[in-house]
Design a protein around this motif. Structure first.
Motif, PDB file in Angstrom:
ATOM      1  N   GLU A 651       0.850  -1.192   0.000  1.00 28.21           N
ATOM      2  CA  GLU A 651       0.000   0.000   0.000  1.00 28.21           C
ATOM      3  C   GLU A 651       0.888   1.246   0.000  1.00 28.21           C
ATOM      4  O   GLU A 651       1.884   1.326   0.727  1.00 28.21           O
ATOM      5  CB  GLU A 651      -0.892   0.003   1.241  1.00 28.21           C
ATOM      6  CG  GLU A 651      -1.850   1.182   1.270  1.00 28.21           C
ATOM      7  CD  GLU A 651      -2.729   1.175   2.528  1.00 28.21           C
ATOM      8  OE1 GLU A 651      -3.487   2.140   2.729  1.00 28.21           O
ATOM      9  OE2 GLU A 651      -2.643   0.192   3.305  1.00 28.21           O
ATOM     10  N   VAL A 652       0.513   2.218  -0.854  1.00 32.18           N
ATOM     11  CA  VAL A 652       1.286   3.460  -0.948  1.00 32.18           C
ATOM     12  C   VAL A 652       0.941   4.333   0.265  1.00 32.18           C
ATOM     13  O   VAL A 652      -0.213   4.734   0.455  1.00 32.18           O
ATOM     14  CB  VAL A 652       0.970   4.204  -2.266  1.00 32.18           C
ATOM     15  CG1 VAL A 652       1.762   5.520  -2.329  1.00 32.18           C
ATOM     16  CG2 VAL A 652       1.288   3.332  -3.470  1.00 32.18           C
ATOM     17  N   LYS A 653       1.964   4.636   1.057  1.00 32.96           N
ATOM     18  CA  LYS A 653       1.772   5.462   2.246  1.00 32.96           C
ATOM     19  C   LYS A 653       2.153   6.922   1.998  1.00 32.96           C
ATOM     20  O   LYS A 653       1.550   7.839   2.566  1.00 32.96           O
ATOM     21  CB  LYS A 653       2.615   4.915   3.410  1.00 32.96           C
ATOM     22  CG  LYS A 653       2.184   3.529   3.858  1.00 32.96           C
ATOM     23  CD  LYS A 653       0.796   3.561   4.508  1.00 32.96           C
ATOM     24  CE  LYS A 653       0.416   2.208   5.094  1.00 32.96           C
ATOM     25  NZ  LYS A 653      -0.934   2.272   5.724  1.00 32.96           N
ATOM     26  N   GLN A 654       3.146   7.144   1.137  1.00 35.06           N
ATOM     27  CA  GLN A 654       3.607   8.501   0.884  1.00 35.06           C
ATOM     28  C   GLN A 654       4.287   8.545  -0.482  1.00 35.06           C
ATOM     29  O   GLN A 654       4.867   7.552  -0.939  1.00 35.06           O
ATOM     30  CB  GLN A 654       4.585   8.947   1.985  1.00 35.06           C
ATOM     31  CG  GLN A 654       4.900  10.437   1.940  1.00 35.06           C
ATOM     32  CD  GLN A 654       5.748  10.861   3.136  1.00 35.06           C
ATOM     33  OE1 GLN A 654       6.014  10.048   4.026  1.00 35.06           O
ATOM     34  NE2 GLN A 654       6.146  12.121   3.180  1.00 35.06           N
ATOM     35  N   CYS A 666       6.029   2.571   0.223  1.00 36.42           N
ATOM     36  CA  CYS A 666       4.975   1.560   0.407  1.00 36.42           C
ATOM     37  C   CYS A 666       5.262   0.692   1.624  1.00 36.42           C
ATOM     38  O   CYS A 666       6.407   0.566   2.080  1.00 36.42           O
ATOM     39  CB  CYS A 666       4.866   0.674  -0.823  1.00 36.42           C
ATOM     40  SG  CYS A 666       4.595   1.559  -2.369  1.00 36.42           S
ATOM     41  N   LEU A 667       4.172   0.056   2.090  1.00 34.62           N
ATOM     42  CA  LEU A 667       4.237  -0.937   3.149  1.00 34.62           C
ATOM     43  C   LEU A 667       3.664  -2.227   2.591  1.00 34.62           C
ATOM     44  O   LEU A 667       2.538  -2.251   2.091  1.00 34.62           O
ATOM     45  CB  LEU A 667       3.432  -0.479   4.365  1.00 34.62           C
ATOM     46  CG  LEU A 667       3.295  -1.498   5.496  1.00 34.62           C
ATOM     47  CD1 LEU A 667       4.656  -1.783   6.144  1.00 34.62           C
ATOM     48  CD2 LEU A 667       2.307  -1.007   6.554  1.00 34.62           C
ATOM     49  N   THR A 669       1.743  -5.309   2.624  1.00 33.70           N
ATOM     50  CA  THR A 669       0.649  -5.764   3.482  1.00 33.70           C
ATOM     51  C   THR A 669       0.537  -7.279   3.524  1.00 33.70           C
ATOM     52  O   THR A 669       0.144  -7.844   4.547  1.00 33.70           O
ATOM     53  CB  THR A 669      -0.680  -5.180   2.983  1.00 33.70           C
ATOM     54  OG1 THR A 669      -0.862  -5.537   1.614  1.00 33.70           O
ATOM     55  CG2 THR A 669      -0.657  -3.654   3.120  1.00 33.70           C
ATOM     56  N   GLU A 711       8.776  -1.849   4.977  1.00 33.24           N
ATOM     57  CA  GLU A 711       8.572  -0.708   4.118  1.00 33.24           C
ATOM     58  C   GLU A 711       9.630  -0.709   3.009  1.00 33.24           C
ATOM     59  O   GLU A 711      10.736  -1.228   3.177  1.00 33.24           O
ATOM     60  CB  GLU A 711       8.659   0.591   4.932  1.00 33.24           C
ATOM     61  CG  GLU A 711       7.539   0.741   5.938  1.00 33.24           C
ATOM     62  CD  GLU A 711       7.646   2.045   6.717  1.00 33.24           C
ATOM     63  OE1 GLU A 711       8.723   2.673   6.632  1.00 33.24           O
ATOM     64  OE2 GLU A 711       6.681   2.414   7.388  1.00 33.24           O
ATOM     65  N   VAL A 724      -1.662   8.481  -2.537  1.00 32.59           N
ATOM     66  CA  VAL A 724      -1.686   7.774  -1.256  1.00 32.59           C
ATOM     67  C   VAL A 724      -2.940   6.918  -1.187  1.00 32.59           C
ATOM     68  O   VAL A 724      -4.041   7.384  -1.492  1.00 32.59           O
ATOM     69  CB  VAL A 724      -1.636   8.786  -0.085  1.00 32.59           C
ATOM     70  CG1 VAL A 724      -1.738   8.054   1.261  1.00 32.59           C
ATOM     71  CG2 VAL A 724      -0.370   9.629  -0.145  1.00 32.59           C
ATOM     72  N   GLY A 725      -2.746   5.697  -0.805  1.00 28.33           N
ATOM     73  CA  GLY A 725      -3.861   4.757  -0.737  1.00 28.33           C
ATOM     74  C   GLY A 725      -3.912   3.778  -1.905  1.00 28.33           C
ATOM     75  O   GLY A 725      -4.708   2.828  -1.877  1.00 28.33           O
TER      76      GLY A 725
END
Length: 740
Positions: A651-654, A666-667, A669, A711, A724-725
């Protein structure tokens, strides 16, 4: 000077003497009176005749045209000496010595010119011939009209440029007509079918006759239509003689048909068969207590269904071989159906392998009863004989039941009728050419008989019996090998004896011509639809098939055509009988095909050509191995399917904007993100981008993969519109082999 006066005076005297008879000529004076005039003054003017002739030809007509003119006109005509015409004509009639003189002058004889005014006086003899010439013309006219007009004769094959010459048109005009009117594309040296040539000739006002010239025969001889002999009429009772029964063994593979035949014929046929199955049809004749019996040994493999059906159509009695331990099998049921479909065929059952411990004869009889073949000992009509081929048990009883069944059927045929036979097997033999195993059904086939068989004609050069010995003739129900075919017939074709070899050849030519016309009637042209079908990526496996005998060829062709696949097609570009030749290799090379041989060898030239052209040659001796490997080859041509296997999500966090581009922080998942895998960007469950990973970093280091819970920085190709998201789905493509 005295001589001149002497010469002129007689001429003047002659002119004065000529005046008097000149008046008498037009007054109905007969030519005889002119001859009676004195010839003396005529003798001297010979020296001046040439000049007088030239001067008097034209005035003569004038003098004759006006015979009733007054004397004044005659006196005015003196200087032209018109009167000398009659004097010149007289010396031609009689000379001084009484013999006619022949003079050659440039001008025509003046006597013909003088004779014109006397046309009314001569007898009517010469006047009658002019009306006679029209009479023969009137008689000849009807005969000219009766002859066909504008008839052209061309001997097939009809070449375009020859037809154009006969029609009197240019080659390109005729080629244009063929293209526009008949949709036929040819050049000047190619041929056209006689039907097309006839239509073109009619269009140009001509009648086309195919030239069939014989010795002493005319070109316009009418063609005699040759037809095959009609179906035989029922023979008279006194002509019918008993014949041997024709018996066929049928059944499932490995139920002992060939072993049973081996026990009957006392030969070892099964030992020479690869795979323990009979690969081609054989016809044999056996004596049983003085009575001949003809056997057809048909193979038991499922691929030879068509051959079994053909054997049942020829035979009188079908012996169904069933193993006592196996019972009725699928191929056995097929054989029963074929035997029932053949008219006038009786079914007998030989229950084989009764010596085995697992044999169950009653179970077999029950299965037969379920198939409407009730045994005799159960109250039915089907003869069942338990036998053992290996031990030789009840073989004699089986033969006795065969002869008994044949006697009940009262099998008879006329040996004096027109010979007819059926081709059981056909093959090409080295040194013999096309040969065929034929069972004579009626009549007596003799050496030297001209025949037609299918599309090919021939003359019986030799007859060979089942023992390999030459014979001079073969009666009904006799299997013989016939030599003398012009081409290889198909198994099941009927052999008919013709009146003469010429008729057989002509009928063969007509059949082959119609066969060629049928192939060329509707030429396949490339259309947009066919091009689109060819562009859909459907693959084709092309093979060149060569077998040892015609029956095997038909069976293998039928079995290969039954291989169904929506993904790949099997195309047999050539199928033939005989060894694999160099031409087969070259054909396979040009068509990108594989050469498959069944029970055949490869010629020496073909081996060299195969190595040079890089063509694969596969040889087989067992049918089911051939079919299995063809299926594997077809499946191998199919490209493997690519299936996606998702290995993880991130998932794109920033979103980071760096000097080298935009990178998504990304993290992971679930699963893992691999550097060599592919990934797609999902935004609200909709894919936005799909491509490979350009960068996968963990802090400052490039890594091969990042597992769940960690990450990482991800950069996908040239994609830079991260939000993001977004979910980055990582997947790999797996190759899975396709099946038919």
């Amino acid at each position: 000077m005295a001589t001149k006066s002497t010469m002129k005076s007689p001429a003047r005297k002659a002119a004065t003497t000529a005046r008097k008879p000149a008046k008498t000529v037009p007054q109905k004076a007969a030519p005889a009176k002119a001859k009676e005039s004195k010839p003396k003054p005529v003798e001297k003017p010979e020296r001046g005749t040439a000049a007088t002739v030239k001067e008097k030809t034209a005035p003569a007509g004038r003098a004759e045209a006006g015979p009733s003119a007054p004397e004044k006109t005659q006196e005015k005509a003196k200087p032209t000496r018109m009167e000398t015409v009659s004097l010149i004509d007289r010396p031609k009639a009689k000379a001084t010595d009484g013999t006619p003189k022949v003079r050659t002058t440039i001008l025509p004889p003046i006597s013909k010119l003088v004779a014109k005014p006397g046309l009314t006086t001569p007898p009517p003899g010469p006047v009658e011939p002019p009306p006679t010439p029209p009479a023969p013309l009137a008689e000849v006219a009807p005969s000219v009209e009766e002859e066909p007009k504008n008839v052209i004769t061309i001997k097939p094959p009809i070449i375009v440029k020859e037809l154009a010459t006969q029609l009197g048109v240019k080659n390109f005009h005729l080629i244009k007509e063929l293209m526009v009117d008949f949709n036929i594309f040819v050049n000047a040296d190619q041929t056209v079918e006689p039907d097309v040539a006839t239509k073109i000739a009619e269009k140009h006002g001509f009648v086309l006759e195919k030239e069939r010239r014989e010795k002493g025969g005319g070109v316009h001889k009418e063609e005699k239509v040759i037809v095959a002999p009609p179906p035989p009429e029922p023979a008279k009772e006194e002509e019918l003689k008993p014949r041997a029964p024709i018996i066929t063994f049928m059944g499932h593979v490995d139920h002992g048909k060939t072993s049973l035949m081996d026990a009957i014929r006392k030969t070892r046929v099964a030992a020479g068969e690869a795979g323990g199955i009979t690969q081609h049809i054989g016809a044999y004749r056996v004596e049983c207590k003085g009575e001949p019996i003809t056997f057809l040994d048909t193979p038991g493999h499922a691929a030879f269904t068509a051959m079994r059906a053909r054997g049942a159509s020829v035979t009188d009695i079908v012996v169904l071989v069933v193993a006592a331990d196996d019972g009725l099998m699928p191929q056995t049921i097929e054989a029963i159906n074929h035997a029932k479909a053949a008219p006038h065929v009786k079914i007998m059952v030989a229950i084989n392998k009764i010596d085995l411990a697992s044999a169950n004869i009653d179970r077999v009889k029950k299965q037969l009863q379920d198939r409407e073949l009730t045994p005799e000992d159960w109250g039915g009509e089907t003869i069942t004989v338990p036998v053992s081929a290996t031990k030789g048990t009840n073989i004699d009883q089986l033969l006795e039941m065969m002869t008994l069944q044949a006697e009940v059927m009262e099998l008879k045929a006329s040996p004096t009728a027109k010979p007819r036979g059926t081709v059981i097997e056909a093959q090409v033999e080295a040194g013999r050419g096309p040969t065929a195993t034929v069972i004579v059904q009626m009549g007596t086939l003799q050496v030297g008989d001209a025949f037609i068989c299918g599309d090919y004609s021939g003359k019986v050069k030799s007859l060979i019996d089942d023992h390999g010995q030459p014979v001079k003739e073969a009666g009904p129900s006799t299997p013989v090998k016939v030599l003398g075919f012009t081409g290889l017939p198909n198994a099941g074709d009927e052999l008919l004896v013709m009146e003469s070899e010429r008729e057989a050849k002509q009928l063969s030519e007509e059949r082959l011509e119609s066969k060629r016309a049928g192939k060329l009637a509707t030429p396949q042209r490339a259309t947009l639809e066919t091009l689109l079908e060819a562009a859909d990526g459907k693959k084709v496996l092309r093979i060149v098939l060569k077998t040892d005998v015609q029956g095997s060829l038909e069976a293998l062709t039928g079995a290969l055509n039954q291989i169904e696949s929506k993904k790949i097609d099997l195309e047999i570009i050539h199928a033939g009988v005989g060894p694999i030749s160099e031409n087969d290799i070259l054909l396979a090379s040009a068509s990108n095909a594989v050469v498959v041989g069944f029970n055949v060898k490869v010629e020496n030239m073909a081996v060299t050509a195969a190595k040079h052209e890089g063509v694969q040659v596969k040889l087989y001796s067992i049918i089911y191995e051939l079919l299995d490997q063809i299926k594997e080859a077809m499946a191998g041509l199919l490209e493997p399917e690519h299936r996606e296997s998702v290995i993880g999500h991130a998932e794109v966090k920033q979103v980071f904007q760096l000097t080298r581009g935009i990178v998504a922080g990304c993290l992971v998942t679930d699963g893992r993100i691999a550097r060599t895998a592919r990934a797609r960007v999902l935004r609200r469950r909709q894919p936005v981008y799909d491509g490979g990973l350009a960068t996968l970093r963990r802090f400052q280091d490039d890594v091969k993969e990042v597992r769940v819970g960690l990450e990482c920085g991800i950069k996908l190709g040239d994609f830079s519109e991260y939000q993001v998201g977004d979910i980055i789905e990582c997947y790999v493509l797996e190759q899975i082999a396709q099946k038919l």
